[in-house]
Design a protein around this motif. Structure first.
Motif, PDB file in Angstrom:
ATOM      1  N   VAL A  59       0.833  -1.207   0.000  1.00 47.64           N
ATOM      2  CA  VAL A  59       0.000   0.000   0.000  1.00 47.64           C
ATOM      3  C   VAL A  59       0.867   1.256   0.000  1.00 47.64           C
ATOM      4  O   VAL A  59       0.486   2.294  -0.512  1.00 47.64           O
ATOM      5  CB  VAL A  59      -0.947  -0.002   1.220  1.00 47.64           C
ATOM      6  CG1 VAL A  59      -1.800   1.252   1.251  1.00 47.64           C
ATOM      7  CG2 VAL A  59      -1.835  -1.234   1.192  1.00 47.64           C
ATOM      8  N   LYS A  60       2.059   1.133   0.563  1.00 48.81           N
ATOM      9  CA  LYS A  60       2.936   2.296   0.668  1.00 48.81           C
ATOM     10  C   LYS A  60       3.597   2.629  -0.663  1.00 48.81           C
ATOM     11  O   LYS A  60       3.545   3.757  -1.136  1.00 48.81           O
ATOM     12  CB  LYS A  60       4.014   2.011   1.725  1.00 48.81           C
ATOM     13  CG  LYS A  60       4.264   3.197   2.635  1.00 48.81           C
ATOM     14  CD  LYS A  60       5.125   2.795   3.824  1.00 48.81           C
ATOM     15  CE  LYS A  60       4.548   3.342   5.121  1.00 48.81           C
ATOM     16  NZ  LYS A  60       5.076   2.668   6.308  1.00 48.81           N
ATOM     17  N   LYS A  65       1.260   0.926  -6.201  1.00 52.45           N
ATOM     18  CA  LYS A  65       0.735   0.732  -4.854  1.00 52.45           C
ATOM     19  C   LYS A  65      -0.784   0.602  -4.897  1.00 52.45           C
ATOM     20  O   LYS A  65      -1.445   1.209  -5.748  1.00 52.45           O
ATOM     21  CB  LYS A  65       1.147   1.882  -3.939  1.00 52.45           C
ATOM     22  CG  LYS A  65       0.511   3.213  -4.235  1.00 52.45           C
ATOM     23  CD  LYS A  65       1.193   4.286  -3.387  1.00 52.45           C
ATOM     24  CE  LYS A  65       0.400   5.574  -3.400  1.00 52.45           C
ATOM     25  NZ  LYS A  65      -0.458   5.778  -2.272  1.00 52.45           N
ATOM     26  N   ARG A  96      -4.372   1.395  -4.150  1.00 54.71           N
ATOM     27  CA  ARG A  96      -4.982   2.674  -3.816  1.00 54.71           C
ATOM     28  C   ARG A  96      -6.163   2.435  -2.891  1.00 54.71           C
ATOM     29  O   ARG A  96      -7.017   1.598  -3.197  1.00 54.71           O
ATOM     30  CB  ARG A  96      -5.485   3.304  -5.108  1.00 54.71           C
ATOM     31  CG  ARG A  96      -5.303   4.795  -5.157  1.00 54.71           C
ATOM     32  CD  ARG A  96      -5.384   5.337  -6.568  1.00 54.71           C
ATOM     33  NE  ARG A  96      -6.384   4.708  -7.404  1.00 54.71           N
ATOM     34  CZ  ARG A  96      -7.363   5.379  -8.007  1.00 54.71           C
ATOM     35  NH1 ARG A  96      -7.501   6.666  -7.833  1.00 54.71           N
ATOM     36  NH2 ARG A  96      -8.214   4.747  -8.807  1.00 54.71           N
ATOM     37  N   ILE A  97      -6.208   3.128  -1.780  1.00 56.55           N
ATOM     38  CA  ILE A  97      -7.367   2.997  -0.901  1.00 56.55           C
ATOM     39  C   ILE A  97      -8.189   4.274  -1.007  1.00 56.55           C
ATOM     40  O   ILE A  97      -7.663   5.378  -0.881  1.00 56.55           O
ATOM     41  CB  ILE A  97      -6.951   2.752   0.562  1.00 56.55           C
ATOM     42  CG1 ILE A  97      -6.138   1.458   0.657  1.00 56.55           C
ATOM     43  CG2 ILE A  97      -8.183   2.667   1.460  1.00 56.55           C
ATOM     44  CD1 ILE A  97      -5.738   1.075   2.066  1.00 56.55           C
ATOM     45  N   ASN A 138      -8.453   8.068   0.670  1.00 56.25           N
ATOM     46  CA  ASN A 138      -7.090   7.710   1.074  1.00 56.25           C
ATOM     47  C   ASN A 138      -6.804   7.978   2.545  1.00 56.25           C
ATOM     48  O   ASN A 138      -5.752   7.612   3.037  1.00 56.25           O
ATOM     49  CB  ASN A 138      -6.059   8.372   0.162  1.00 56.25           C
ATOM     50  CG  ASN A 138      -6.163   9.872   0.192  1.00 56.25           C
ATOM     51  OD1 ASN A 138      -6.791  10.442   1.101  1.00 56.25           O
ATOM     52  ND2 ASN A 138      -5.590  10.528  -0.780  1.00 56.25           N
ATOM     53  N   GLU A 144      -5.708   4.995   4.355  1.00 57.09           N
ATOM     54  CA  GLU A 144      -4.357   4.441   4.228  1.00 57.09           C
ATOM     55  C   GLU A 144      -3.625   4.575   5.558  1.00 57.09           C
ATOM     56  O   GLU A 144      -2.971   3.658   6.010  1.00 57.09           O
ATOM     57  CB  GLU A 144      -3.591   5.161   3.113  1.00 57.09           C
ATOM     58  CG  GLU A 144      -4.041   4.702   1.750  1.00 57.09           C
ATOM     59  CD  GLU A 144      -3.278   5.375   0.617  1.00 57.09           C
ATOM     60  OE1 GLU A 144      -2.307   6.098   0.887  1.00 57.09           O
ATOM     61  OE2 GLU A 144      -3.696   5.162  -0.543  1.00 57.09           O
ATOM     62  N   TYR A 154      -4.696   2.010   7.866  1.00 57.12           N
ATOM     63  CA  TYR A 154      -4.144   0.727   7.465  1.00 57.12           C
ATOM     64  C   TYR A 154      -2.699   0.578   7.968  1.00 57.12           C
ATOM     65  O   TYR A 154      -2.332  -0.446   8.550  1.00 57.12           O
ATOM     66  CB  TYR A 154      -4.194   0.594   5.944  1.00 57.12           C
ATOM     67  CG  TYR A 154      -3.548  -0.662   5.396  1.00 57.12           C
ATOM     68  CD1 TYR A 154      -4.270  -1.844   5.329  1.00 57.12           C
ATOM     69  CD2 TYR A 154      -2.226  -0.661   4.961  1.00 57.12           C
ATOM     70  CE1 TYR A 154      -3.675  -3.004   4.839  1.00 57.12           C
ATOM     71  CE2 TYR A 154      -1.632  -1.798   4.473  1.00 57.12           C
ATOM     72  CZ  TYR A 154      -2.355  -2.971   4.409  1.00 57.12           C
ATOM     73  OH  TYR A 154      -1.772  -4.116   3.930  1.00 57.12           O
TER      74      TYR A 154
END
Length: 886
Positions: A383-384, A392, A394-395, A398, A401, A404
């Motif tokens: 994710v990073k 990465k 994508r959430i 964001n 993130e 997370y």
RNA sequence: GGGCGCUUAGCUCAGUUGGCUAGAGCAAUCCGUUUACACCGGAUAGGUCGUAGGUUCGAGUCCUACAGCGCCCACCA
């Protein structure tokens, strides 16, 4: 076309038609082989019951995405499935058989599991029915279940891989034990409840000089030490000393140890250490190499060998201990304190922390196949910064993130074994001190299989890739690597987006990233879209006990699936909870009705329209036609770009605005007064494109309307394309119709302001220097649109009529209403608008006089403001003149 | 205790990187219409953007503090 869309009758019919067509399965679509694929796996609903509004929202959003991308020509696959939800389902069935006077033990493992499967099957049937009611275009031929044979093979294979990699180990640890479920709970399955309980201050015996405080006296039978803060002056001298003593008749060996975690201000600042029955104490004991003495057993009762306490429940024993202390004069104080009690999230039974032998996934161990990185590190990196050459993950939104990362950073080893029957049985066998882990039964005699099953998230963590395999034989382990022989897996993995409610980000989304990166060395999905929870109008979570549940099926029954879908999606932003009310759904039901009526009007107006033989002739379009076509083009672009960026609310809102305001209220009205040969064509072109744009949102009504005008299904039509937009050159023309609307509004407004009686007919003179020709086209329209104008003249130039109401529209356009004059009122009105203008002018003049602004603000903005000011000044002088003239 | 977020019209919410003295829907008020649609059309009114400071030519938007609300995590011996 009928007067109304009978959704009750039509929706099921339409769904069946779709299903019969086979178009939900991308294999049946004629798509070029190199077409991009677009995959979503449905978050599998638990087979514990029925779907709620949150599920309905998931279904709607994913269906919109899938239908949109299918129309864009992608190989769009949406995989349905259900989750066996181990503990939840088992508990539910246990409740049911309890009413028959049975328990799982009285039935036995096999019979009981039969009952659970039977229940799961019927739940699954209900869920499937509900999905269909929502209009979800799921590919049912690929339906999966977290506990079917293929998924079981996958689970066992990954378990074995992890075991061989040393990532799965068996160890003892204090777990949150539910004495009723007879199972440990994960940290996130424990619920806390506020409570007032008694804090007892006492000494173990006369020999021990430290008073301690506890709310659980019975656990003190297993104490091995007293922990104090190293900074605490009161106890400093005692650190390191040991005491052999007798506590209410039980022999204890107590060591005084120092631990920085001890709160000096709570109780006496001294903590009786019970490693076996407290998570924290267990950790301190491990650091200090202390013994573990178990006092309470798996039933929540005191173990054998503790004399009179043995066999008593924990709370009974607690009372006995207190009583004994009191009699011995060791009890010093009782105090009421607020604390939290831990409860099982399923059955609300108080949790008993117990040491227990469990299976764990080691999240910190370095793995060779990841170049020495741990599961935790890979999951963070995915994710990073991206892993395995992928971007990465994508959430969306964001902000999650951060959550997370925070959560992943603090992740402890994951306890994956559950002492329940329903689930994937752990593929481990024991014989004496030997352990065998494998996909098949071990050879030889005397092996017994582990009784436990796996945490349900262990199997759902593999959902993106395990659903893309269709036979157990396609899963193999070769050279300590997982080999999946499936075309679907090659073609459809990674999935495009995982869309789910934010409350299972950690339960599920994080586990999927962890399991998938490990097992198939790839990310499970490119994007994560987290939706908010659907709450009642007070923002409270819907729950049966509160009676505030809005059942999507009821709403579909009452307002139709299309309206229900819209109400779940419009007015909602990712990650934020959404308040749902019946009024909201009602509003969208009205919209559906409006769309139907628009189509009905067009059908009535254009009758038998041959779409193959008629096409737009640009030269013959009037400016209303051009206006609506330009608006439609802009709509197409913005809906498309909104859908690309997951902005469902905005795209739905824009579609609604266009349909209701631009199309129904203005353009359709305009066609009533000036029909040309092109009107029919434009009406049909607009409707056709609009239906396509609407289709992902409201599939049923659009499909039904489509069938009135065309053959075939709208669901596999092409999404309106940019290329289609460039055919017409708009130039400045469409603005003329905007101007017309502005004129109509101004006249209506002026009539209201001047209190002209509604029925009174007046004449209008419109002086339009540049636009008089094109405006002339709209003359009839202006006259008829509830302006109450009897006669209308549009001229380039004219004498200003005396005794007329003056309406300034713009620099080049003036309107005079003749025959309705009231001089005083008119003057009054003009003065009012003049003073209004004055205020705005003053504001701008001040701004322009401000040196700082002129010097420091960007030139573009200063220029804009100057132009605005000039415009206003011109207007003002015009009005001043008018006032004089009267 | 640690972290995150929210507070804009009576209600539900929009408001991109600060920039045309704040937008929509519902509700309210007034007017109209029964010719695709009364589950209709048109118009009006309603906000010192939680409070107080700060940065800036300019703040709903950025910073700080405070208040209220909510969520998540840890934990209460």
């Amino acid at each position: 076309m009928e007067k109304a869309f009978d959704f009750k009758k039509e929706e099921d019919k339409i769904y069946k038609q779709w299903q019969d067509s086979g178009f939900f399965n991308p294999d049946n679509l004629k798509i070029p082989d190199d077409a991009e694929s677009y995959t979503i796996v449905l978050p599998p609903p638990n087979v514990t019951g029925t779907l709620h509004a949150g599920h309905a929202k998931v279904l709607t959003i994913e269906d919109i995405l899938i239908r949109y991308h299918r129309m864009k020509g992608k190989r769009a696959l949406w995989i349905p499935g259900t989750d066996h939800a181990a503990i939840a389902t088992q508990t539910k069935v246990e409740k049911i058989i309890k009413q028959e006077g049975q328990t799982r033990h009285s039935l036995g493992r096999e019979k009981f599991l039969g009952r659970v499967e039977e229940f799961a099957r019927s739940s699954r049937d209900t869920i499937v029915k509900q999905c269909k009611k929502m209009g979800a275009s799921l590919d049912w031929s690929r339906e999966a279940y977290t506990l079917d044979k293929t998924r079981n093979k996958m689970v066992n294979s990954v378990f074995k891989l992890m075991y061989d990699d040393g990532l799965i180990y068996r160890g003892e640890r204090v777990v949150n034990w539910c004495p009723r479920c007879h199972s440990p709970l994960a940290d996130d399955e424990v619920e806390y409840k506020e409570n007032r309980s008694k804090l007892y201050y006492f000494k173990y015996s006369k020999d021990v000089p430290i008073t301690i405080a506890t709310t659980r006296p019975e656990t003190k039978l297993g104490d091995v030490a007293i922990a104090v803060n190293p900074k605490d002056e009161r106890y400093k001298a005692l650190i390191g000393k040991e005491f052999d003593t007798e506590f209410v008749g039980v022999k204890l060996k107590l060591k005084i140890i120092a631990d920085r975690g001890v709160d000096m201000d709570f109780g006496t600042g001294a903590l009786g250490l019970t490693p076996a029955h407290s998570v924290i104490d267990w950790q301190i004991a491990e650091e200090n190499d202390l013994k573990v003495i178990k006092v309470i057993n798996e039933d929540g009762k005191i173990i054998e060998g503790l004399g009179e306490f043995s066999g008593k429940t924990a709370s009974e024993a607690g009372e006995m201990v207190v009583e004994k202390l009191r009699k011995a004069g060791l009890l010093e104080k009782e105090e009421e304190v607020d604390n939290n009690i831990s409860l099982c999230y399923r059955c609300d039974t108080a949790i008993e922390p117990l040491p227990s032998l469990q299976w764990f996934v080691d999240v910190n161990k370095k793995v060779q196949r990841f170049e020495g990185k741990s599961l935790k590190e890979i999951s963070l990196e995915a994710v990073k910064s991206g892993v395995f050459g992928r971007d990465k993950i994508r959430i969306i939104p964001n902000s999650f993130e951060k959550k997370y990362f925070y959560w992943m950073d603090n992740l402890r080893d994951w306890c994956i074994s559950r002492q329940i029957w329903f689930g994937h049985r752990i593929p481990v066998w024991y014989r004496d001190s030997q352990i065998y882990v494998g996909l098949e039964d071990p050879e030889g005699e005397g092996w017994t299989r582990d009784q436990d099953t796996l945490d349900t998230w262990f199997s759902s963590g593999m959902w993106t890739f395990s659903t893309l395999v269709h036979r157990p034989d396609d899963i193999k382990i070769v050279n300590n690597k997982l080999v999946i022989e499936s075309d679907d897996f090659q073609r459809y993995h990674p999935t495009q987006v995982l869309e789910t409610a934010y409350d299972i980000l950690f339960f599920w989304v994080a586990k999927m990233i962890l399991m998938t990166t490990y097992a198939v060395k790839d990310i499970p999905f490119y994007d994560v879209y987290l939706q908010g929870l659907v709450t009642d109008t007070e923002g409270k979570k819907m729950s049966k006990s509160k009676g505030n549940v809005i059942d999507p099926l009821d709403m579909i029954e009452k307002y139709g699936a299309d309206a229900t879908r819209l109400s779940l999606v419009v007015g909602s932003t990712p990650g934020n909870n959404m308040k749902l009310s019946e009024e909201k759904i009602e509003g969208f039901r009205n919209l559906i009705k409006k769309i139907w009526n628009v189509a009905r009007y067009i059908k009535l107006e254009t009758g038998e329209y041959d779409r193959k033989r008629m096409s737009i002739n640009e030269d013959e379009l009037n400016n209303a036609d051009l206006w609506i076509l330009e608006k439609l083009d802009m709509l197409t672009l913005s809906v498309t770009s909104d859908l690309e960026s997951y902005d469902f609310s905005n795209s739905g809102q824009k579609l609604k605005d266009f349909t209701w305001n631009d199309l129904a209220d203005w353009y359709l009205e305009a066609t009533k007064f000036k029909k040309t040969d092109q009107t029919k064509v434009v009406l049909n072109v607009v409707l056709e494109r609009l239906l396509k744009l609407w289709h992902p949102f409201i599939p049923f009504v659009t499909e039904r309307i489509w069938s009135e005008f065309n053959d075939g299904d709208i669901m596999i039509e092409n999404w309106p394309d940019r290329k289609e937009l460039s055919k017409i050159e708009y130039g400045d023309k469409p603005k003329v119709f905007d101007l017309t609307l502005e004129i109509i509004r101004s006249i209506r407004n002026a009539r209201a302001e001047n209190n002209i009686e509604p029925k009174r007919k007046v004449e209008a003179l419109i002086i339009a220097r540049d636009q008089s020709e094109p405006l002339n086209e709209n003359k009839v329209f202006i006259q008829k649109m509830r302006t109450g104008i009897d006669k209308i003249e549009i001229k380039k130039q004219a004498e200003k009529p005396k005794d007329a109401i003056f309406i300034p529209v713009s620099k080049d356009i003036e309107i005079y209403l003749i025959g309705a004059i009231d001089k005083d009122k008119e003057k009054d009105r003009l003065r009012r608008s003049a003073s209004d203008l004055n205020e705005r002018i003053k504001f701008l003049e001040n701004k322009m006089a401000d040196n700082d602004f002129v010097k420091k603000a960007p030139k573009k903005i200063v220029e804009n403001e100057r132009m605005r000011l000039n415009k206003l000044l011109a207007e003002k002088s015009k009005i001043d003149k008018q006032i004089k003239d009267i």
